[in-house]
Design a protein around this motif. Structure first.
Motif, PDB file in Angstrom:
ATOM      1  N   GLY A   1       1.002  -1.080  -0.479  1.00 29.40           N
ATOM      2  CA  GLY A   1       0.235  -0.208  -0.122  1.00 29.40           C
ATOM      3  C   GLY A   1       0.448   0.932   0.056  1.00 29.40           C
ATOM      4  O   GLY A   1      -0.168   3.000   0.228  1.00 29.40           O
ATOM      5  N   LYS A   2       2.096   1.491  -0.304  1.00 27.73           N
ATOM      6  CA  LYS A   2       2.915   2.434  -0.191  1.00 27.73           C
ATOM      7  C   LYS A   2       2.455   3.967  -1.064  1.00 27.73           C
ATOM      8  O   LYS A   2       2.281   5.028  -0.259  1.00 27.73           O
ATOM      9  CB  LYS A   2       4.785   2.025   0.409  1.00 27.73           C
ATOM     10  N   ALA A   3       2.903   2.956  -2.470  1.00 29.08           N
ATOM     11  CA  ALA A   3       2.241   3.802  -3.671  1.00 29.08           C
ATOM     12  C   ALA A   3       0.921   4.281  -2.858  1.00 29.08           C
ATOM     13  O   ALA A   3       0.437   5.503  -3.711  1.00 29.08           O
ATOM     14  CB  ALA A   3       2.477   3.781  -4.913  1.00 29.08           C
ATOM     15  N   TYR A   4      -0.627   3.583  -2.467  1.00 20.41           N
ATOM     16  CA  TYR A   4      -1.635   3.979  -2.524  1.00 20.41           C
ATOM     17  C   TYR A   4      -2.024   5.177  -1.256  1.00 20.41           C
ATOM     18  O   TYR A   4      -1.975   5.914  -1.702  1.00 20.41           O
ATOM     19  CB  TYR A   4      -2.428   3.163  -2.060  1.00 20.41           C
ATOM     20  N   PHE A   5      -0.780   4.356  -0.220  1.00 18.95           N
ATOM     21  CA  PHE A   5      -0.693   5.564   1.160  1.00 18.95           C
ATOM     22  C   PHE A   5      -0.271   7.224   0.800  1.00 18.95           C
ATOM     23  O   PHE A   5      -0.885   8.229   1.394  1.00 18.95           O
ATOM     24  CB  PHE A   5      -0.430   5.283   1.493  1.00 18.95           C
ATOM     25  N   ALA A   6       0.280   7.165  -0.377  1.00 18.44           N
ATOM     26  CA  ALA A   6       1.618   8.114  -0.069  1.00 18.44           C
ATOM     27  C   ALA A   6       0.598   9.141  -1.695  1.00 18.44           C
ATOM     28  O   ALA A   6       0.178  10.996  -1.661  1.00 18.44           O
ATOM     29  CB  ALA A   6       2.604   8.125  -1.644  1.00 18.44           C
ATOM     30  N   HIS A   7      -0.214   8.388  -2.436  1.00 17.88           N
ATOM     31  CA  HIS A   7      -1.351   9.081  -2.672  1.00 17.88           C
ATOM     32  C   HIS A   7      -2.445   9.697  -2.298  1.00 17.88           C
ATOM     33  O   HIS A   7      -2.846  11.338  -2.241  1.00 17.88           O
ATOM     34  CB  HIS A   7      -2.366   8.263  -3.654  1.00 17.88           C
ATOM     35  N   VAL A   8      -2.995   9.103  -1.766  1.00 15.81           N
ATOM     36  CA  VAL A   8      -3.914   9.553  -0.123  1.00 15.81           C
ATOM     37  C   VAL A   8      -3.379  10.330   0.101  1.00 15.81           C
ATOM     38  O   VAL A   8      -4.368  11.870   0.395  1.00 15.81           O
ATOM     39  CB  VAL A   8      -4.736   8.444   0.578  1.00 15.81           C
ATOM     40  N   MET A   9      -2.643  10.740   1.244  1.00 12.97           N
ATOM     41  CA  MET A   9      -1.963  11.858   1.829  1.00 12.97           C
ATOM     42  C   MET A   9      -1.697  12.948   0.841  1.00 12.97           C
ATOM     43  O   MET A   9      -1.709  14.270   1.132  1.00 12.97           O
ATOM     44  CB  MET A   9      -0.146  11.516   2.642  1.00 12.97           C
ATOM     45  N   ALA A  10      -0.865  13.004   0.122  1.00 15.47           N
ATOM     46  CA  ALA A  10      -0.688  14.142  -0.553  1.00 15.47           C
ATOM     47  C   ALA A  10      -2.231  15.223  -1.762  1.00 15.47           C
ATOM     48  O   ALA A  10      -2.341  16.015  -1.808  1.00 15.47           O
ATOM     49  CB  ALA A  10      -0.120  13.686  -2.791  1.00 15.47           C
TER      50      ALA A  10
END
Length: 266
Positions: free
Chosen positions: A82-91
């Protein structure tokens, strides 16, 4: 509920735009869909001449419960956990908070229910906030092993360090009266007077020159990040430019002549 119903928009004749989060089944959580619609709404409102003030409210018992943890958990299914997904949501979330600050129109949070985690961040990101005396606030990430690091950014820019750290380290829910004491909100009022109080504030602000308000809002947040000498140099330049604007000349002239100003928002 259809996705296009989760954020309601109502613009009145005074130029007051009410944005109401309406995903009550998820306690108005900042899902990807909600973040997308909030970002688009603030972006559009900033460039809409007919909008003079924005009110952000929430239907149901929660103003906003923060991120949708079920949606976030589903995002772990990727090979990267989920690293990429979490980064997307936080951004995406950070973009919405900055869109509120960067919006040239004043934004007032009208908080009737609880505001937790990124929901508390949402309140702190607005220029003004009025809450029902029954409303409550928290940054409860520590309870689930997740420090509220992004809510911390907005929170720490509103309240003193020790008050912010107490909320972040304990995760305790605080009442609206305490939120007002520490500066997270402007005031707490009886729930049956909340909307009228916010509308009175919005109408007062909407009666001013929108050019003046945009100039002041932009300058306020910019100077906050400067040293004292740089802040004064910057603010002096802003004052000079503001004095040369039509509405400043009109406003000063109207004051001297004891008449109502006729704003051109320029």
């Amino acid at each position: 509920m259809q996705q296009d119903d989760i954020l309601l928009r109502d613009l009145d004749d005074a130029g007051i735009l009410r944005l109401t989060m309406n995903d009550t089944g998820r306690r108005n959580a900042l899902s990807e869909a909600m973040l997308k619609q909030l970002g688009a709404a603030f972006g559009a409102a900033g460039g809409e001449p007919g909008v003079r003030v924005i009110i952000l409210a929430g239907h149901g018992p929660a103003f906003c419960a923060g991120h949708d943890l079920k949606e976030m958990t589903a995002g772990r299914s990727g090979a990267d956990r989920g690293k990429a997904y979490f980064a997307h949501v936080m951004a995406q979330c950070s973009g919405v908070m900055q869109a509120i600050v960067n919006c040239p129109k004043p934004v007032i949070a009208e908080v009737k229910g609880v505001a937790t985690a990124a929901g508390c961040q949402l309140v702190a990101s607005c220029d003004l906030a009025v809450a029902a005396d029954t409303a409550r606030f928290s940054t409860p990430g520590v309870h689930i092993g997740l420090f509220c690091s992004t809510p911390m950014v907005a929170l720490s820019r509103n309240v003193a360090d020790k008050h912010a750290m107490e909320m972040l380290l304990t995760g305790d829910m605080i009442p609206a009266s305490r939120a007002a004491e520490i500066g997270l909100i402007n005031r707490a009022v009886a729930v049956d007077t909340l909307q009228d109080t916010v509308m009175d504030m919005a109408r007062k602000i909407a009666s001013k020159s929108s050019m003046t308000l945009a100039t002041g809002k932009r300058a306020f947040y910019k100077q906050c990040e400067m040293t004292l000498p740089d802040a004064y140099d910057y603010a002096a330049r802003v004052m000079v430019d503001n004095m040369l604007a039509h509405d400043a000349e009109e406003g000063i002239g109207a004051f001297i002549a004891k008449r109502a100003p006729q704003w051109q928002d320029a």
